[in-house]
Design an enzyme around this catalytic site. Sequence first.
Site, PDB file in Angstrom:
ATOM      1  CE1 TYR A 144      44.982  10.183  48.397  1.00 40.53           C
ATOM      2  CE2 TYR A 144      46.928   9.533  47.153  1.00 40.53           C
ATOM      3  CZ  TYR A 144      45.759   9.204  47.821  1.00 40.53           C
ATOM      4  OH  TYR A 144      45.382   7.880  47.917  1.00 40.53           O
ATOM      5  CG  ASP A 239      40.508  15.900  43.852  1.00 44.78           C
ATOM      6  OD1 ASP A 239      41.442  15.080  43.946  1.00 44.78           O
ATOM      7  OD2 ASP A 239      39.439  15.770  44.488  1.00 44.78           O
ATOM      8  CE  LYS A 267      38.728  13.015  51.595  1.00 48.11           C
ATOM      9  NZ  LYS A 267      39.373  12.030  52.467  1.00 48.11           N
TER      10      LYS A 267
HETATM   11  P1  KE4 Z   1      39.544   8.158  48.375  1.00 47.15           P
HETATM   12  O1  KE4 Z   1      39.877   7.196  47.250  1.00 47.15           O
HETATM   13  O2  KE4 Z   1      40.467   7.971  49.587  1.00 47.15           O
HETATM   14  O3  KE4 Z   1      38.054   8.142  48.746  1.00 47.15           O
HETATM   15  O4  KE4 Z   1      39.782   9.653  47.866  1.00 47.15           O
HETATM   16  C1  KE4 Z   1      41.033   9.953  47.295  1.00 47.15           C
HETATM   17  C2  KE4 Z   1      41.238  11.456  47.358  1.00 47.15           C
HETATM   18  C3  KE4 Z   1      41.048  12.210  46.216  1.00 47.15           C
HETATM   19  N1  KE4 Z   1      41.221  13.542  46.226  1.00 47.15           N
HETATM   20  C4  KE4 Z   1      41.561  14.198  47.365  1.00 47.15           C
HETATM   21  C5  KE4 Z   1      41.743  15.690  47.339  1.00 47.15           C
HETATM   22  C6  KE4 Z   1      41.765  13.477  48.567  1.00 47.15           C
HETATM   23  O5  KE4 Z   1      42.124  14.142  49.699  1.00 47.15           O
HETATM   24  C7  KE4 Z   1      41.586  12.085  48.575  1.00 47.15           C
HETATM   25  C8  KE4 Z   1      41.799  11.243  49.820  1.00 47.15           C
HETATM   26  N2  KE4 Z   1      42.175  11.940  50.993  1.00 47.15           N
HETATM   27  C9  KE4 Z   1      42.912  11.182  51.988  1.00 47.15           C
HETATM   28  C10 KE4 Z   1      43.283  12.108  53.143  1.00 47.15           C
HETATM   29  N3  KE4 Z   1      44.277  13.041  52.785  1.00 47.15           N
HETATM   30  C11 KE4 Z   1      42.123   9.982  52.452  1.00 47.15           C
HETATM   31  C12 KE4 Z   1      42.662   9.328  53.699  1.00 47.15           C
HETATM   32  C13 KE4 Z   1      43.326   8.016  53.403  1.00 47.15           C
HETATM   33  O6  KE4 Z   1      44.010   7.922  52.360  1.00 47.15           O
HETATM   34  O7  KE4 Z   1      43.145   7.095  54.225  1.00 47.15           O
END
Ligand code: KE4
Length: 428
Positions: A144, A239, A267
């Site tokens: 993701y 990523d 994060k």
């Molecule tokens: P954000 O747009 O949520 O800040 O980041 C997206 C993203 C990009 N790349 C990786 C590897 C990620 O894990 C994420 C977002 N992670 C999720 C948890 N698996 C965020 C939690 C959520 O979607 O509320």
Amino acid sequence: MKTEISEHLYEKACKWMPGGVNSPVRAFRSVGRIPFFVRSAKGDRLVDEDGNEWIDYVCSWGPGILGHACPEVVDKVRKAVSDGLSFGTPTRKEVELAEMICGCMPSMEKIRLVNSGTEAVMSAVRAARGYTGRDKIVKFRGCYHGHSDGLLVKAGSGLLTGGVPDSDGVPASYTAHTLVAPYNDTEKVAEIFREYGSDIACLIVEPVAANMGVVLPEDGFLAFLREITARYGTVLIFDEVITGFRLGLGGAQEYYHVRPDMTTLGKIAGGGMPLAAYGGRREIMDCISPLGNVYQAGTLSGNPIATTAGIATLSVLMNQPEIYGQIAEKAERLADAYRSHSGLWVNRVGSLLSVFFTDRPVQDYNSAILSNVDAFAAYFDYMLENGIYVAPSQFEAMFVSAAHTTDDIERTVTCIRELDMDKIDRWQ
Ligand code: KE4
């Protein structure tokens, strides 16, 4: 466990927000419960509006490596807010944070700060397309990368056809250039490059996958991706939104000794505030506006409060690198407890781990989805009843922070060891 106030808030939330949440996984739908509403957090503990207190292994989905309300961070943020919240101009703190990040990850010769991981990935892919003049991108099933249109994709029929949108509202034409391969499958990646190599702008990968649960790269996988992308002139994007500053100050690229062309971060980089980043080789980043013709912008990019939190967080990690060994040891205590049960599979690297309710190895999406999600939901309930909050989904990760006390780790270990797998089956 009292839940009246959270239930009341949830009822109101559902009136104003889809599913009552601002991000789907928070809705606890895959574990069949009403979510709790957190009032405050400190160290490794969350306290909800009904006064329930939990040991937190979600850590806000990764940012909380120092624990909640870390004094070294909060004190700096508290002072910064009195100097103003947003200026829309360059600031000293953006320079300081950029220098810190690029110093920790030398592959990031230049960097652009943005507000979310999604924005970082979307921008990095656009930069790779602008730099190469190519259209296609490669991603991996189960990885993701945020919710930008072109990355909300699962494999089309056969692995070499364009991706099929994972979400309504994404035109098929937006994902037609997205090719999908199984994680850890070098053969399929080689097939894709034989077919499309000269038109592949970038390959994006979670160097440790953490969005199908934690899945580790098999020996040589990342090195293979580095070699084949270099061979075809494709930009390799790591990523590291989750692994960046989680596996160490140099992230997964240092841990596995593979240097990508570009990296995305989020994060931990923002210490829990809305801050993310993308960066990489100078010649790629110099394609970004205002220097180059790849446009990307953001009102709150490099925000002075978010950069304050990021600087403070990375400063603690840089001054106390021993934290990484300590949280890895704590995570291994938990992993060891899970391994005491047959019928569970554990993947762990550093302070990042997942337990899968399957007795078979989990090495990609197809093996991850064999996990028994009903058993996971019963386990989630059991842990919550025992005051322990793990991610409300089989396909998320467990995070350990510097704030997890030995007592809380041992309390969690005991709870895991006392997990009654027969009862879990009956709980389904
Ligand atoms: P954000 O747009 O949520 O800040 O980041 C997206 C993203 C990009 N790349 C990786 C590897 C990620 O894990 C994420 C977002 N992670 C999720 C948890 N698996 C965020 C939690 C959520 O979607 O509320």
